[in-house]
Design a protein around this motif. Structure first.
Motif, PDB file in Angstrom:
ATOM      1  N   MET A 145       0.856  -1.183   0.000  1.00  0.00           N
ATOM      2  CA  MET A 145       0.000   0.000   0.000  1.00  0.00           C
ATOM      3  C   MET A 145       0.897   1.239   0.000  1.00  0.00           C
ATOM      4  SD  MET A 145      -2.959   1.104   2.764  1.00  0.00           S
ATOM      5  CE  MET A 145      -4.142  -0.109   2.252  1.00  0.00           C
ATOM      6  N   LYS A 146       0.610   2.186  -0.877  1.00  0.00           N
ATOM      7  CA  LYS A 146       1.393   3.414  -0.957  1.00  0.00           C
ATOM      8  C   LYS A 146       1.194   4.265   0.290  1.00  0.00           C
ATOM      9  CE  LYS A 146       1.168   3.829  -5.953  1.00  0.00           C
ATOM     10  NZ  LYS A 146       0.761   4.670  -7.064  1.00  0.00           N
ATOM     11  N   GLN A 147       2.185   5.087   0.590  1.00  0.00           N
ATOM     12  CA  GLN A 147       2.115   5.961   1.758  1.00  0.00           C
ATOM     13  C   GLN A 147       0.898   6.882   1.685  1.00  0.00           C
ATOM     14  OE1 GLN A 147       3.620   4.799   4.015  1.00  0.00           O
ATOM     15  NE2 GLN A 147       5.732   5.429   4.221  1.00  0.00           N
ATOM     16  N   VAL A 148       0.597   7.375   0.490  1.00  0.00           N
ATOM     17  CA  VAL A 148      -0.560   8.267   0.330  1.00  0.00           C
ATOM     18  C   VAL A 148      -1.845   7.523   0.674  1.00  0.00           C
ATOM     19  CG1 VAL A 148      -1.901   9.596  -1.339  1.00  0.00           C
ATOM     20  CG2 VAL A 148       0.594   9.699  -1.390  1.00  0.00           C
ATOM     21  N   ASP A 149      -1.948   6.281   0.236  1.00  0.00           N
ATOM     22  CA  ASP A 149      -3.147   5.485   0.532  1.00  0.00           C
ATOM     23  C   ASP A 149      -3.285   5.246   2.034  1.00  0.00           C
ATOM     24  OD1 ASP A 149      -3.768   5.313  -2.173  1.00  0.00           O
ATOM     25  OD2 ASP A 149      -2.631   3.461  -2.420  1.00  0.00           O
ATOM     26  N   LYS A 150      -2.160   4.981   2.704  1.00  0.00           N
ATOM     27  CA  LYS A 150      -2.185   4.790   4.156  1.00  0.00           C
ATOM     28  C   LYS A 150      -2.643   6.067   4.860  1.00  0.00           C
ATOM     29  CE  LYS A 150       1.487   1.343   4.426  1.00  0.00           C
ATOM     30  NZ  LYS A 150       2.834   1.064   4.934  1.00  0.00           N
ATOM     31  N   LEU A 151      -2.129   7.200   4.392  1.00  0.00           N
ATOM     32  CA  LEU A 151      -2.514   8.480   4.986  1.00  0.00           C
ATOM     33  C   LEU A 151      -4.001   8.745   4.796  1.00  0.00           C
ATOM     34  CD1 LEU A 151      -1.781  11.149   6.370  1.00  0.00           C
ATOM     35  CD2 LEU A 151      -1.190  12.038   4.111  1.00  0.00           C
ATOM     36  N   ILE A 152      -4.510   8.490   3.613  1.00  0.00           N
ATOM     37  CA  ILE A 152      -5.935   8.706   3.343  1.00  0.00           C
ATOM     38  C   ILE A 152      -6.788   7.810   4.226  1.00  0.00           C
ATOM     39  CG2 ILE A 152      -7.738   8.411   1.593  1.00  0.00           C
ATOM     40  CD1 ILE A 152      -5.647   9.427  -0.455  1.00  0.00           C
ATOM     41  N   LYS A 153      -6.395   6.560   4.392  1.00  0.00           N
ATOM     42  CA  LYS A 153      -7.135   5.636   5.245  1.00  0.00           C
ATOM     43  C   LYS A 153      -7.155   6.135   6.699  1.00  0.00           C
ATOM     44  CE  LYS A 153      -7.404   0.764   6.446  1.00  0.00           C
ATOM     45  NZ  LYS A 153      -6.825  -0.560   6.284  1.00  0.00           N
ATOM     46  N   LEU A 154      -6.014   6.598   7.183  1.00  0.00           N
ATOM     47  CA  LEU A 154      -5.920   7.128   8.539  1.00  0.00           C
ATOM     48  C   LEU A 154      -6.780   8.371   8.706  1.00  0.00           C
ATOM     49  CD1 LEU A 154      -4.504   7.022  11.336  1.00  0.00           C
ATOM     50  CD2 LEU A 154      -2.733   8.473  10.338  1.00  0.00           C
ATOM     51  N   ILE A 155      -6.731   9.256   7.739  1.00  0.00           N
ATOM     52  CA  ILE A 155      -7.522  10.497   7.785  1.00  0.00           C
ATOM     53  C   ILE A 155      -9.009  10.182   7.820  1.00  0.00           C
ATOM     54  CG2 ILE A 155      -8.208  12.518   6.432  1.00  0.00           C
ATOM     55  CD1 ILE A 155      -5.247  12.555   5.435  1.00  0.00           C
ATOM     56  N   LYS A 156      -9.439   9.247   6.992  1.00  0.00           N
ATOM     57  CA  LYS A 156     -10.859   8.898   6.946  1.00  0.00           C
ATOM     58  C   LYS A 156     -11.325   8.306   8.271  1.00  0.00           C
ATOM     59  CE  LYS A 156     -11.371   8.283   1.994  1.00  0.00           C
ATOM     60  NZ  LYS A 156     -11.595   7.346   0.897  1.00  0.00           N
ATOM     61  N   ALA A 157     -10.499   7.483   8.896  1.00  0.00           N
ATOM     62  CA  ALA A 157     -10.870   6.867  10.177  1.00  0.00           C
ATOM     63  C   ALA A 157     -10.931   7.916  11.284  1.00  0.00           C
ATOM     64  CB  ALA A 157      -9.870   5.774  10.544  1.00  0.00           C
ATOM     65  N   TYR A 158      -9.970   8.797  11.340  1.00  0.00           N
ATOM     66  CA  TYR A 158      -9.912   9.809  12.397  1.00  0.00           C
ATOM     67  C   TYR A 158     -10.927  10.924  12.158  1.00  0.00           C
ATOM     68  CZ  TYR A 158      -8.053  13.306  15.586  1.00  0.00           C
ATOM     69  OH  TYR A 158      -7.918  14.230  16.583  1.00  0.00           O
ATOM     70  N   GLY A 159     -11.102  11.280  10.896  1.00  0.00           N
ATOM     71  CA  GLY A 159     -11.927  12.429  10.552  1.00  0.00           C
ATOM     72  C   GLY A 159     -13.421  12.238  10.696  1.00  0.00           C
ATOM     73  N   LYS A 160     -13.861  11.061  11.049  1.00  0.00           N
ATOM     74  CA  LYS A 160     -15.305  10.843  11.194  1.00  0.00           C
ATOM     75  C   LYS A 160     -15.867  11.569  12.401  1.00  0.00           C
ATOM     76  CE  LYS A 160     -15.466   6.440   8.822  1.00  0.00           C
ATOM     77  NZ  LYS A 160     -15.741   5.024   8.885  1.00  0.00           N
ATOM     78  N   LYS A 161     -15.016  11.909  13.367  1.00  0.00           N
ATOM     79  CA  LYS A 161     -15.494  12.523  14.596  1.00  0.00           C
ATOM     80  C   LYS A 161     -14.964  13.929  14.832  1.00  0.00           C
ATOM     81  CE  LYS A 161     -15.892   8.036  16.751  1.00  0.00           C
ATOM     82  NZ  LYS A 161     -15.452   7.147  17.789  1.00  0.00           N
ATOM     83  N   LYS A 162     -13.880  14.295  14.191  1.00  0.00           N
ATOM     84  CA  LYS A 162     -13.244  15.576  14.467  1.00  0.00           C
ATOM     85  C   LYS A 162     -12.943  16.322  13.177  1.00  0.00           C
ATOM     86  CE  LYS A 162     -11.089  13.798  18.583  1.00  0.00           C
ATOM     87  NZ  LYS A 162     -11.161  14.586  19.744  1.00  0.00           N
ATOM     88  N   ARG A 163     -12.918  17.630  13.302  1.00  0.00           N
ATOM     89  CA  ARG A 163     -12.526  18.456  12.164  1.00  0.00           C
ATOM     90  C   ARG A 163     -11.008  18.406  12.047  1.00  0.00           C
ATOM     91  NH1 ARG A 163     -15.250  22.997   9.523  1.00  0.00           N
ATOM     92  NH2 ARG A 163     -16.927  22.099  10.710  1.00  0.00           N
ATOM     93  N   ILE A 164     -10.514  18.256  10.831  1.00  0.00           N
ATOM     94  CA  ILE A 164      -9.080  18.190  10.587  1.00  0.00           C
ATOM     95  C   ILE A 164      -8.680  19.328   9.662  1.00  0.00           C
ATOM     96  CG2 ILE A 164      -7.207  16.809   9.639  1.00  0.00           C
ATOM     97  CD1 ILE A 164      -8.807  14.319  10.269  1.00  0.00           C
ATOM     98  N   TYR A 165      -7.600  20.014  10.025  1.00  0.00           N
ATOM     99  CA  TYR A 165      -7.046  21.097   9.227  1.00  0.00           C
ATOM    100  C   TYR A 165      -5.741  20.625   8.600  1.00  0.00           C
ATOM    101  CZ  TYR A 165     -10.444  23.982  11.623  1.00  0.00           C
ATOM    102  OH  TYR A 165     -11.615  24.500  12.114  1.00  0.00           O
ATOM    103  N   PHE A 166      -5.624  20.797   7.300  1.00  0.00           N
ATOM    104  CA  PHE A 166      -4.426  20.404   6.566  1.00  0.00           C
ATOM    105  C   PHE A 166      -3.739  21.648   6.028  1.00  0.00           C
ATOM    106  CE2 PHE A 166      -7.313  16.837   6.176  1.00  0.00           C
ATOM    107  CZ  PHE A 166      -6.498  15.762   6.483  1.00  0.00           C
ATOM    108  N   PHE A 167      -2.446  21.728   6.233  1.00  0.00           N
ATOM    109  CA  PHE A 167      -1.629  22.801   5.693  1.00  0.00           C
ATOM    110  C   PHE A 167      -0.505  22.149   4.891  1.00  0.00           C
ATOM    111  CE2 PHE A 167      -3.635  24.380   9.464  1.00  0.00           C
ATOM    112  CZ  PHE A 167      -4.026  25.659   9.127  1.00  0.00           C
ATOM    113  N   PHE A 168      -0.503  22.361   3.595  1.00  0.00           N
ATOM    114  CA  PHE A 168       0.492  21.764   2.716  1.00  0.00           C
ATOM    115  C   PHE A 168       1.379  22.852   2.130  1.00  0.00           C
ATOM    116  CE2 PHE A 168      -3.155  18.848   2.432  1.00  0.00           C
ATOM    117  CZ  PHE A 168      -2.536  17.638   2.765  1.00  0.00           C
ATOM    118  N   ASP A 169       2.685  22.620   2.154  1.00  0.00           N
ATOM    119  CA  ASP A 169       3.629  23.518   1.487  1.00  0.00           C
ATOM    120  C   ASP A 169       3.654  23.132   0.012  1.00  0.00           C
ATOM    121  OD1 ASP A 169       5.728  25.480   1.316  1.00  0.00           O
ATOM    122  OD2 ASP A 169       7.086  23.789   1.048  1.00  0.00           O
TER     123      ASP A 169
END
Length: 67
Positions: A1-25
């Motif tokens: 599994m690619k790192q991006v896919d792992k990150l998306i999976k983690l974000i989806k699991a965590y983000g169901k209950k809390k607001r998440i702010y992303f700051f990308f350079d």
């Protein structure tokens, strides 16, 4: 599994209950560093991922640059 896919999976699991702010350079993180910023473009898959994140009401996405 690619790192991006792992990150998306983690974000989806965590983000169901809390607001998440992303700051990308932009230069050097989302795109390779270019000597001329005008020649720096997002790859299609990165752009799709950012759009996907930004359309979810629980996620806020910001893209920043130091140039």
């Amino acid at each position: 599994m690619k790192q991006v896919d792992k990150l998306i999976k983690l974000i989806k699991a965590y983000g169901k209950k809390k607001r998440i702010y992303f700051f990308f350079d932009y230069d050097g993180v989302l795109t390779p560093i270019q000597s001329n910023p005008a020649t720096s473009y997002l790859e299609t898959n990165i752009k799709r991922g950012l759009v996907s994140l930004s359309t979810n009401p629980l996620y806020k996405v910001a893209i920043v640059s130091g140039r």
